[in-house]
Design a protein around this motif. Structure first.
Motif, PDB file in Angstrom:
ATOM      1  N   GLU A  28      15.188  35.616  16.348  1.00 28.83           N
ATOM      2  CA  GLU A  28      14.600  34.408  15.790  1.00 28.83           C
ATOM      3  C   GLU A  28      15.716  33.471  15.350  1.00 28.83           C
ATOM      4  OE1 GLU A  28      11.220  33.646  15.688  1.00 28.83           O
ATOM      5  OE2 GLU A  28      11.104  35.431  16.946  1.00 28.83           O
ATOM      6  N   TRP A  29      15.551  32.199  15.659  1.00 29.03           N
ATOM      7  CA  TRP A  29      16.554  31.177  15.372  1.00 29.03           C
ATOM      8  C   TRP A  29      15.886  29.980  14.707  1.00 29.03           C
ATOM      9  CZ3 TRP A  29      21.541  32.309  17.203  1.00 29.03           C
ATOM     10  CH2 TRP A  29      21.628  33.368  18.122  1.00 29.03           C
ATOM     11  N   THR A  30      16.681  29.218  13.968  1.00 28.70           N
ATOM     12  CA  THR A  30      16.235  27.948  13.405  1.00 28.70           C
ATOM     13  C   THR A  30      17.378  26.942  13.537  1.00 28.70           C
ATOM     14  OG1 THR A  30      15.192  26.897  11.486  1.00 28.70           O
ATOM     15  CG2 THR A  30      16.933  28.483  11.029  1.00 28.70           C
ATOM     16  N   LEU A  31      17.061  25.678  13.698  1.00 30.11           N
ATOM     17  CA  LEU A  31      18.102  24.662  13.811  1.00 30.11           C
ATOM     18  C   LEU A  31      18.823  24.485  12.484  1.00 30.11           C
ATOM     19  CD1 LEU A  31      16.293  21.901  15.907  1.00 30.11           C
ATOM     20  CD2 LEU A  31      18.128  23.406  16.678  1.00 30.11           C
ATOM     21  N   MET A  60      12.780  29.272  17.115  1.00 29.23           N
ATOM     22  CA  MET A  60      12.968  29.678  18.494  1.00 29.23           C
ATOM     23  C   MET A  60      13.101  31.195  18.529  1.00 29.23           C
ATOM     24  SD  MET A  60      15.821  28.561  21.375  1.00 29.23           S
ATOM     25  CE  MET A  60      17.249  29.290  20.564  1.00 29.23           C
ATOM     26  N   SER A  61      12.399  31.812  19.450  1.00 29.97           N
ATOM     27  CA  SER A  61      12.545  33.233  19.746  1.00 29.97           C
ATOM     28  C   SER A  61      13.254  33.288  21.090  1.00 29.97           C
ATOM     29  CB  SER A  61      11.170  33.896  19.817  1.00 29.97           C
ATOM     30  OG  SER A  61      11.300  35.262  20.132  1.00 29.97           O
ATOM     31  N   GLN A  68      12.741  34.212  30.045  1.00 28.68           N
ATOM     32  CA  GLN A  68      11.359  33.883  30.381  1.00 28.68           C
ATOM     33  C   GLN A  68      10.387  34.248  29.250  1.00 28.68           C
ATOM     34  OE1 GLN A  68      13.276  36.091  31.934  1.00 28.68           O
ATOM     35  NE2 GLN A  68      12.179  38.018  32.228  1.00 28.68           N
ATOM     36  N   ASN A  69      10.820  35.080  28.293  1.00 30.82           N
ATOM     37  CA  ASN A  69       9.981  35.435  27.149  1.00 30.82           C
ATOM     38  C   ASN A  69      10.247  34.547  25.931  1.00 30.82           C
ATOM     39  OD1 ASN A  69       8.917  37.509  28.669  1.00 30.82           O
ATOM     40  ND2 ASN A  69      10.232  39.082  27.797  1.00 30.82           N
ATOM     41  N   ALA A  70      11.145  33.593  26.050  1.00 33.55           N
ATOM     42  CA  ALA A  70      11.535  32.747  24.923  1.00 33.55           C
ATOM     43  C   ALA A  70      10.438  31.746  24.577  1.00 33.55           C
ATOM     44  CB  ALA A  70      12.835  32.015  25.251  1.00 33.55           C
TER      45      ALA A  70
END
Length: 189
Positions: A28-31, A60-61, A68-70
């Motif tokens: 998991e990501w964040t800006l 964002m995952s 392709q799973n993002a």
């Protein structure tokens, strides 16, 4: 239980385990707050207006091994917009353009990440602005930061037409096409 039923059960269990394993590797990501999320409007080749959204919720995952799973989501606070020409703020937030009073947020939700090689991706999704949803493709570079593995460097661009979202066309010399930009970094949550 016959052999065929047993084999099907084993196969389904294996697929489910693989699916869970793949999802477990997605991070998991964040800006970061320093990331520029905004737009640039040009007319006759000259930049007329540049804007930055100062309040952006993002998620964002992403696992580069299985892009392709993002998935990615953005929620932009329209009233947090800052402009290179502050004198245009009221006009841009008014009902002919963003209509911020009625539509205080814009959203982007991805539905497909396509790996193009060399850290390049085509991210297809839906942009909702002024209550109108249109498909948008973000041409994106996502690459590991060379100094800190907790970050992914991002450069993402798309071009949309203002009138596709119900904004007034040919307004005050402001061009029809809008260049959407995301430049900065995603940080691991």
């Amino acid at each position: 239980m016959n052999i065929t039923t047993t084999m099907k059960s084993v196969f389904i269990a294996g697929v489910m385990s693989l699916s869970i394993a793949v999802q477990a590797h997605a991070q998991e990501w964040t800006l970061t707050p320093q990331t520029h999320v905004g737009f640039d409007i040009r007319s006759m080749g000259f930049s007329i207006v540049k804007g930055t959204f100062n309040q952006v919720q993002s998620r964002m995952s992403f696992d580069p091994q299985v892009p392709q799973n993002a998935s990615a989501e953005f929620v932009l606070d329209i009233n947090s917009l800052s402009l290179n020409k502050p004198s245009l703020r009221n006009m841009i937030l008014d009902e002919d353009l963003f209509y911020a009073e009625k539509y205080p947020t814009a959203t982007f939700n991805s539905h497909e990440f396509i790996a193009l090689g060399d850290n390049h991706y085509s991210i297809k999704g839906d942009l909702t602005l002024r209550g109108v949803t249109q498909p948008v493709t973000l041409n994106t570079v996502l690459k590991p930061n060379t100094t800190n593995p907790q970050f992914l460097d991002v450069e993402s661009k798309a071009v949309v037409n203002r009138s596709d979202f119900g904004m007034k066309k040919a307004f005050g010399g402001i061009g029809e096409q809008v260049n959407i930009e995301v430049n900065g970094q995603w940080k691991k949550r």
